[in-house]
Structure formats: C-alpha cells, structure tokens
Design a protein around this motif. Structure first.
Motif, mmCIF file in Angstrom:
data_model
loop_
_atom_site.group_PDB
_atom_site.id
_atom_site.type_symbol
_atom_site.label_atom_id
_atom_site.label_comp_id
_atom_site.label_asym_id
_atom_site.label_seq_id
_atom_site.Cartn_x
_atom_site.Cartn_y
_atom_site.Cartn_z
ATOM 1 N N SER A 1 20.089 17.235 25.566
ATOM 2 C CA SER A 1 20.185 18.273 24.527
ATOM 3 C C SER A 1 19.651 17.755 23.198
ATOM 4 N N HIS A 2 19.964 16.501 22.881
ATOM 5 C CA HIS A 2 19.472 15.921 21.639
ATOM 6 C C HIS A 2 17.952 15.817 21.685
ATOM 7 N N ARG A 3 17.443 15.358 22.842
ATOM 8 C CA ARG A 3 15.989 15.208 23.013
ATOM 9 C C ARG A 3 15.281 16.558 22.826
ATOM 10 N N TYR A 4 15.788 17.591 23.490
ATOM 11 C CA TYR A 4 15.127 18.896 23.407
ATOM 12 C C TYR A 4 15.287 19.530 22.024
ATOM 13 N N MET A 5 16.418 19.300 21.381
ATOM 14 C CA MET A 5 16.571 19.897 20.034
ATOM 15 C C MET A 5 15.579 19.268 19.065
ATOM 16 N N LEU A 6 15.334 17.970 19.216
ATOM 17 C CA LEU A 6 14.335 17.326 18.355
ATOM 18 C C LEU A 6 12.936 17.780 18.740
ATOM 19 N N GLY B 1 33.800 24.376 18.022
ATOM 20 C CA GLY B 1 32.720 23.520 17.531
ATOM 21 C C GLY B 1 31.406 24.286 17.540
ATOM 22 N N VAL B 2 31.155 25.022 16.472
ATOM 23 C CA VAL B 2 30.000 25.933 16.442
ATOM 24 C C VAL B 2 28.683 25.163 16.584
ATOM 25 N N SER B 3 28.479 24.114 15.773
ATOM 26 C CA SER B 3 27.204 23.385 15.880
ATOM 27 C C SER B 3 27.138 22.579 17.179
ATOM 28 N N ARG B 4 28.289 22.042 17.630
ATOM 29 C CA ARG B 4 28.291 21.311 18.900
ATOM 30 C C ARG B 4 27.898 22.220 20.059
ATOM 31 N N LEU B 5 28.197 23.512 19.945
ATOM 32 C CA LEU B 5 27.896 24.434 21.051
ATOM 33 C C LEU B 5 26.414 24.462 21.404
ATOM 34 N N LEU B 6 25.543 24.263 20.421
ATOM 35 C CA LEU B 6 24.114 24.257 20.752
ATOM 36 C C LEU B 6 23.820 23.167 21.768
ATOM 37 N N GLY B 7 24.365 21.976 21.490
ATOM 38 C CA GLY B 7 24.163 20.863 22.418
ATOM 39 C C GLY B 7 24.785 21.162 23.774
ATOM 40 N N ALA B 8 25.996 21.718 23.757
ATOM 41 C CA ALA B 8 26.705 21.990 25.019
ATOM 42 C C ALA B 8 25.941 23.012 25.859
ATOM 43 N N ILE B 9 25.418 24.038 25.210
ATOM 44 C CA ILE B 9 24.684 25.072 25.955
ATOM 45 C C ILE B 9 23.424 24.468 26.580
ATOM 46 N N MET C 1 14.128 21.940 16.308
ATOM 47 C CA MET C 1 15.324 22.689 15.901
ATOM 48 C C MET C 1 16.110 21.989 14.799
ATOM 49 N N ILE C 2 16.103 20.660 14.829
ATOM 50 C CA ILE C 2 16.878 19.897 13.842
ATOM 51 C C ILE C 2 16.074 18.684 13.374
ATOM 52 N N LYS C 3 16.442 18.176 12.228
ATOM 53 C CA LYS C 3 15.891 16.908 11.754
ATOM 54 C C LYS C 3 17.041 16.082 11.196
ATOM 55 N N GLN C 4 17.142 14.845 11.647
ATOM 56 C CA GLN C 4 18.212 13.989 11.135
ATOM 57 C C GLN C 4 17.895 13.532 9.710
ATOM 58 N N GLN C 5 18.894 13.642 8.808
ATOM 59 C CA GLN C 5 18.689 13.211 7.421
ATOM 60 C C GLN C 5 19.445 11.924 7.112
ATOM 61 N N ALA C 6 20.519 11.688 7.850
ATOM 62 C CA ALA C 6 21.294 10.450 7.769
ATOM 63 C C ALA C 6 22.088 10.437 9.068
ATOM 64 N N ALA C 7 22.741 9.324 9.399
ATOM 65 C CA ALA C 7 23.479 9.272 10.661
ATOM 66 C C ALA C 7 24.450 10.451 10.750
ATOM 67 N N GLY C 8 24.280 11.276 11.780
ATOM 68 C CA GLY C 8 25.210 12.384 12.013
ATOM 69 C C GLY C 8 25.092 13.533 11.027
ATOM 70 N N TRP D 1 18.880 21.938 9.633
ATOM 71 C CA TRP D 1 18.665 22.915 10.703
ATOM 72 C C TRP D 1 17.334 23.598 10.436
ATOM 73 N N LEU D 2 16.337 23.247 11.234
ATOM 74 C CA LEU D 2 15.013 23.853 11.073
ATOM 75 C C LEU D 2 15.084 25.292 11.616
ATOM 76 N N PRO D 3 14.072 26.117 11.290
ATOM 77 C CA PRO D 3 14.212 27.558 11.575
ATOM 78 C C PRO D 3 14.686 27.913 12.991
#
Ligand code: 5CA
Length: 445
Positions: free
Chosen positions: A22-27, A320-328, A31-38, A42-44
C-alpha cells in the motif's frame, strides 16, 4: 478531469523506502509525499480518496444520530493535567510552548477537550443522549512511524464521544457505534472484524478493535473463520432500537475473535479445529466504554430525573481515516496496482484515448467525458499524447474500477470497450451503453 491538466506525479520505479504494497502504490500513484518521518502531504489523487472516505464516515455517523463539530489540533496542557493524562501520556505526546511559555500540545485524542465542552454547556439528563464527533488531525510521536499512512505521526482520525445518563444508555451508544462502524467499513468494500481488545491509555474495560485481515497487519489476531462470513448487507437499522442494535452486535461478537492482548487459549481451543485461525490484521478503528473515568476527574455532571447529580457516562470511538487508505489498498490490489472499491474510488471511471489527435477518437472521448459528467460522475480522461501501453499502465496503477477504451478500430463499428479493473474482463458496446452501464453501477454505491 483531463489528465493533461491534472497533477498526477506517478513514479516508474519502486521507491526503496516502501516495505509494504500500500505504501509503495500510494507513492507510485502520486497520492502522498513524505515531508518528515510519519508526516505526509496529500497530493491531489490521495486527497480525493481521503475526502471520499471522510464523506462516508460523516454520512454513517449522521445516520446513527451523532453530531459533527470541530475541535482544534492544539490544546492547552492544563486540560490534560485535570485528567492526569498529561504526565501519563509520555513521549508519544508532542509538547509545545507558545510565546507566553504556556504549555500546549498537539492533540493525540480529545477526551479531555470534549469533556470540557460538555461540562461548560450541559447540565441535565434532558439533554442526553448526546454523541459529538469530529474528523481532525492527530499527532502521536510514534517510536516507529512506518508503512506510510498506516502508522503515521500526523494522521486523520474520526473521534466521537458519547454522553449518557446511565450505564445502559452508554452501552447502547457503544453498540450503536459498533453497528455504524460495520456499515462504514462495508461501504468502503472492507470486511473489518470487531475483536475484543485491550484499552491502553484511553482506559475502561469494554473495548473492541476493528481489524481488516492482511498479512502485513501489525496486530496478531486469533479468530473463528466463520466470523469472516458475517455481513451487515443492506438491512435497515433503527439506531434508536436498543434491542435490534444489540442483537446485531451479539451476532458480530459471539464467535471467537480477539487480538493477542486479550487472547484466551482455552476459549480458542473450543472453536472447531478447522475454523481456528491465527493471522494478522490492520486496526482501522476502536470503540471504548469507560464510564465516568474523565467525567469524575473533570467534574462533568448532570442532574438526573430524581434530582440527584451524577458524573456523566462516557465512551469514545475512533476510526483511522487516513490509515484506511492503506488498509483498503492492502485488501484490494494486484501486481499492476490498486483496485479501488467503487465506494471510495478517486474517479468513477477512466477514459483512454488510443489515438490522441485523431478527430473521430478525440470527439468520441469528449462525448463520453461530457456524458459521464452530465450523469453526476467524476471521470478521468487520459488525453495525453502517449502510447496505449503507458496509458493502460497508469490506469491500472491508480486503480479506477472502470475504464472506457476508445480507438479508431472499434469506433469504425461504433463501439468502445468497457473494462473492469477487478476482473480484467472487457466488453464491447456503444459509447452510450458504456456510459449507462457505469451510471447504473454507481447508482447503488
Ligand atoms: N480516543 C480514542 C477513540 S476516539 C482513540 O484515540 N482510539 S485509538 O487510539 O484506537 O485510535 C483510533 C484509530 O486511529 C485506531 O483504531 C487507528 O485506526 C487510528 N490510528 C491510531 N494511531 C495511528 C497512527 N499512528 N497512524 C495512523 N492511524 C492511527
């Protein structure tokens, strides 16, 4: 949206830092860009899915009779000193001083603040039952932020708090949350199993976690396989009907399902051997009943019908609203990319033009694009001057459930192709039929 006008920074290479799919596909899907650890921007595309998930959470909370409000992310430390949790919370709490040297913190949760709001304005049992919730960013300075949005430091949570006059009413609120959560996850295409859990720093002794089974989950879970077949489906629920709501909770919590912290070997062994499962799960929500833990220490009381004053009964309930993206994504993907369930997809359908610049295919794509929008849908039209292979790869990666492919060969016979991302099956039909079919699919979502 036309892809040439959108901001979709897809990556060709697999990012080295991503350990789970999920992390691999979101990057990779931009979909997301890390700005600092954790901590992520949220990209468009990611933002769109986040908003769709939020919307479902809101709709189901409101359906259950719960009331939205919004509390700030920054909180004064003094509130937490009242409950005693300012010292208890430890290093997970991000502590900040303002210019006047006042102790502040970035809220990891909101029991204290909501109790403060309650005690300022509510005095009587006549104002109960009351459940207030918000969807707001939280900060927990996790030792090991990892797996992208799954274990972030800054993350989006729906947290709701019930206030009731007595224990029975508070247990009904607990049950109401359980049922509303089951509906919420099902609408997102997920099976999330309520499992008996441990309460941790929130407190109380009655708590369930909702777990999505996945090999990459952080929790070890023990369950009766029959629990995975339970579905709420589209039965109608009257959230005020205590008996009906309790019966549903009983149905979903009677079979053995526990996290490792509450696992009981003897009870587990009573499950028929072929149904006894040990696995891993992603915790996408947790509900707590903790009675008067906060209301007593913070002086939140109500006058009851017989005129006495009692601390209000409470519970808190988180998704966990943001965690749900990863879970889905963990629950729904293949080796080409994400497969969004219709309920949360960022765009309802993709349109792939196989010959950009060809007058007939351009016109057909434009017509489909306009027709889908006219039906209230949100299509993504890949209008780039790119090879078909590259366009398909992008569509597969970002995982839109339906794709309309338009090429000169099909058009010569008046046909386009409608493809399901999930099954990979394609069907030729007229452009009008494709638009109607897509509209029909989303009618029930
Ligand atoms: N006050 C209670 C309920 S409102 C509470 O804070 N519960 S919680 O700690 O269980 O958090 C609720 C949900 O937030 C969890 O079930 C999980 O899905 C999500 N969550 C917790 N920590 C993180 C994190 N570090 N990153 C992403 N999501 C998280």
């Amino acid at each position: 949206m036309r892809l040439t006008r959108y901001f979709l920074p897809v990556l060709k290479e697999n990012p080295a830092e991503a350990q789970i799919v999920s992390h691999r596909y979101m990057l990779r899907a931009g979909m997301i860009k890390q700005q600092a650890a954790g901590i992520y921007s949220w990209l468009p595309l990611g933002f769109k899915v986040l908003k769709r998930i939020e919307q479902i959470v809101h709709e189901e909370q409101i359906r259950a009779g719960h009331i939205p409000l919004l509390m700030p992310t920054l909180q004064p430390a003094d509130l937490w000193r009242e409950s005693g949790r300012y010292d208890d919370y430890g290093q997970e709490m991000l502590r900040i001083k303002d210019r006047h040297e006042r102790d502040m913190l970035y809220g990891p949760t909101n029991e204290e603040m909501i109790t403060d709001i309650f005690r300022s304005h509510v005095n009587s049992y006549k104002d109960l039952p009351l459940t207030l919730y918000h969807i707001q960013w939280k900060f927990r300075d996790e030792v090991r932020p990892r797996f992208g949005v799954m274990r972030g430091r800054e993350f989006l949570m729906k947290d709701g708090y019930n206030f009731d006059v007595d224990r029975d009413a508070a247990l009904h609120a607990y049950n109401r949350h359980m049922v509303s959560y089951l509906r919420t996850y099902e609408r997102m295409g997920l099976t999330a199993i309520p499992m008996r859990a441990a309460s941790g720093p929130i407190g109380g002794d009655n708590t369930h976690e909702f777990l999505v089974l996945a090999s990459t989950g952080e929790s070890e879970v023990f369950y009766d396989d029959a629990v995975t077949d339970l579905k709420l489906g589209n039965r109608t629920v009257d959230y005020d009907d205590r008996d009906q709501v309790k019966a549903i909770c009983d149905e979903f919590t009677t079979l053995y399902a526990r996290t490792d912290e509450t696992h009981d070997e003897a009870l587990f062994n009573a499950v028929p051997e072929d149904r006894r499962k040990v696995g891993r799960g992603i915790e996408v929500g947790q509900i707590f009943y903790f009675g008067t833990k906060y209301s007593e220490s913070m002086g939140a009381t109500v006058v009851t019908a017989d005129g006495s004053r009692v601390p209000v009964e409470m519970g808190s309930h988180g998704i966990g609203v943001s965690r749900l993206l990863g879970a889905i994504i963990e629950a729904s993907h293949d080796d080409k990319g994400i497969i969004w369930p219709e309920g949360v997809t960022p765009f309802h359908a993709g349109i792939v033009n196989l010959k950009q610049g060809d007058a007939a295919t351009d016109a057909a794509c434009e017509a489909i694009y306009a027709a889908l929008k006219a039906k209230g849908l949100d299509p993504l039209y890949d209008d780039r001057d790119e090879r078909a292979g590259a366009k398909f790869a992008t569509m597969d990666l970002i995982g839109l459930p339906w794709r309309v492919t338009v090429g000169p060969r099909g058009l010569a016979n008046g046909l386009v192709e409608l493809t399901s991302r999930r099954t990979g099956e394609s069907e030729e039909m007229t452009a009008e039929a494709a638009v109607d079919r897509i509209a029909q699919i989303y009618e029930g979502v």
